[in-house]
Scaffold this active site. Structure first.
Site, PDB file in Angstrom:
ATOM      1  N   HIS A   1      -0.197   5.293   7.070  1.00  0.00           N
ATOM      2  CA  HIS A   1       0.626   5.746   5.950  1.00  0.00           C
ATOM      3  C   HIS A   1       1.090   7.192   6.124  1.00  0.00           C
ATOM      4  O   HIS A   1       0.377   8.002   6.714  1.00  0.00           O
ATOM      5  CB  HIS A   1      -0.162   5.624   4.643  1.00  0.00           C
ATOM      6  CG  HIS A   1      -0.662   4.241   4.378  1.00  0.00           C
ATOM      7  ND1 HIS A   1      -1.942   3.853   4.722  1.00  0.00           N
ATOM      8  CD2 HIS A   1      -0.062   3.163   3.831  1.00  0.00           C
ATOM      9  CE1 HIS A   1      -2.110   2.577   4.377  1.00  0.00           C
ATOM     10  NE2 HIS A   1      -0.988   2.132   3.844  1.00  0.00           N
TER      11      HIS A   1
ATOM     12  N   ASP B   1      -2.829   8.900   7.458  1.00  0.00           N
ATOM     13  CA  ASP B   1      -3.906   8.141   8.087  1.00  0.00           C
ATOM     14  C   ASP B   1      -3.333   7.282   9.205  1.00  0.00           C
ATOM     15  O   ASP B   1      -2.247   7.575   9.717  1.00  0.00           O
ATOM     16  CB  ASP B   1      -4.678   7.315   7.041  1.00  0.00           C
ATOM     17  CG  ASP B   1      -3.814   6.274   6.329  1.00  0.00           C
ATOM     18  OD1 ASP B   1      -2.687   5.987   6.798  1.00  0.00           O
ATOM     19  OD2 ASP B   1      -4.268   5.728   5.297  1.00  0.00           O
TER      20      ASP B   1
ATOM     21  N   SER C   1       0.802  -1.226   0.000  1.00  0.00           N
ATOM     22  CA  SER C   1       0.000   0.000   0.000  1.00  0.00           C
ATOM     23  C   SER C   1       0.833   1.273   0.000  1.00  0.00           C
ATOM     24  O   SER C   1       0.333   2.336  -0.358  1.00  0.00           O
ATOM     25  CB  SER C   1      -0.940   0.014   1.214  1.00  0.00           C
ATOM     26  OG  SER C   1      -0.217  -0.044   2.425  1.00  0.00           O
TER      27      SER C   1
END
Length: 388
Positions: free
Chosen positions: A354, A351, A65
């Site tokens: 990340h 977030d 991600s």
């Protein structure tokens, strides 16, 4: 709200990983980022012209991600970011990037003089894939079963198979000889491993921790990793950028789970030995593959430096996410249309898990032209110019 429920599971699954509430002792920093403290640039500022003439025709990205730019969008997956406020500072809006804007590889691509890379589904033709493709997938790992809590994801082995399909597209257009020459000058960025811990080894519904101790597991991962990189070598890759796993002890989710709002160093106690073995693997590959070059990007050291000296780099919020719900905005991660913080440039974390675009750009520039204390044995700019 399917995307929202997916993000909720992403949070709660990773929330189960972590533990003790004590500040980690980060290793000493040996220098500074190449442009010095006080960095204030944003993604897109160092356009293609800055690195014109690098001679790099393409970049191919494999990862999770941290570098996914939309490969999970069309999957039946609980790990997606193709909704606002993700992409709020990105020119194309929400694309599937787990960031408010650029990822680290976006910055590296521009510094190499390349356009932003298409996600694999967007590179269905040879023309679309000419400058490279991003195969990274949120929740993916070195091991095929990593991240299965999120249902759809694309493990590293499948990412390699997707790259083979890209070669099948490019061969008729370029011819075998020209394609081989192009691949030999291209950059292959690989960043894997974080999910093999957060969404495998540390998950209670996996039996992995009962089968391996920390040392055995890191050895298993690196042995598999070396085989996968060798597969890419056999497909024509010659210039490899291997990104280490960054420190995860102080991400907002870990702090949110601590009664005293502290970091959880037990996760980093697993990551550090893995990173050390990856560095040793890079050294071994460089010896055994003299016509290829492997470099190691020490994301752990770089993120630790920013966390240790945030004000020096212009950050004033280190303990919570810009977008999220609950303590530290890290108990529930960034949901669709949730209002994010306004001063995003001052936040380290976007977030629950990340970094913000600004941190991603910082890391990308350091990987591109930093010293041996952050990228070893040479930086990406030097790798671009390297010839066997």
């Amino acid at each position: 709200m399917a995307a929202a429920s997916g993000v909720l599971l992403l949070l709660f699954s990773a929330a189960l990983a972590g533990g003790a509430a004590a500040q980690p002792a980060f290793p000493p920093w040996n220098g500074t980022f190449p442009f010095g403290p006080g960095f204030g640039g944003m993604g897109g500022g160092a356009g293609a012209g800055e690195a014109a003439g690098t001679g790099v025709p393409a970049m191919f990205v494999f990862g999770d991600s941290l570098t996914d730019n939309g490969n999970n969008n069309d999957l039946t997956s609980l790990a997606k970011a193709n909704y606002l406020p993700y992409g709020i500072d990105f020119a194309g809006g929400p694309t599937g990037r787990f960031s408010n804007g650029f990822t680290m590889v976006d910055e590296i691509a521009q510094l190499l003089g390349l356009p932003l890379l298409p996600a694999n589904p967007e590179a269905a033709t040879a023309d679309a894939a000419l400058h490279g493709v991003n195969y990274a997938s949120a929740a993916a790992g070195i091991l095929d079963n990593t991240g299965q809590n999120f249902v759809g994801r694309i493990p590293f082995n499948q990412q390699i198979k997707n790259f083979q399909k890209t070669l099948d597209l490019l061969t008729p257009k370029l011819g075998a000889a020209k394609l081989a020459s192009s691949l030999g000058r291209s950059i292959f960025y690989v960043g894997m491993g974080s999910n093999d811990y957060l969404n495998n080894y540390l998950m209670p519904n996996y039996n992995t921790r009962n089968e391996y101790n920390g040392d055995q597991y890191s050895t298993l991962l690196v042995q598999q990793y070396a085989k996968q990189l060798n597969s890419l070598y056999n497909l024509g890759a010659r210039k490899f950028v291997i990104a280490g796993v960054g420190s995860m002890a102080c991400i907002p989710n870990m702090r949110a789970r601590s009664p005293r709002n502290l970091c959880s160093p037990d996760v980093d106690d697993l990551i550090i030995p893995f990173n050390n073995k990856v560095k040793a693997m890079v050294n071994t590959l460089n010896v055994n593959r003299p016509r290829a070059k492997f470099i190691y990007v020490d994301n752990y050291a770089m993120i630790a430096e920013v966390l240790r000296n945030p004000l020096s780099y212009g950050f004033n919020v280190v303990d919570r996410g810009c977008c999220g719900i609950g303590r530290n905005r890290g108990m529930i991660t960034c949901l669709p249309f949730l209002r994010p913080c306004l001063n995003r440039n001052g936040y380290i974390f976007w977030d629950a898990f990340h970094p913000t675009e600004r941190v991603n750009v910082l890391l990308g520039k350091a990987a591109y032209n930093g010293g041996n204390d952050v990228v070893y044995p040479m930086n990406i700019q030097q790798l671009a110019a390297w010839q066997p």
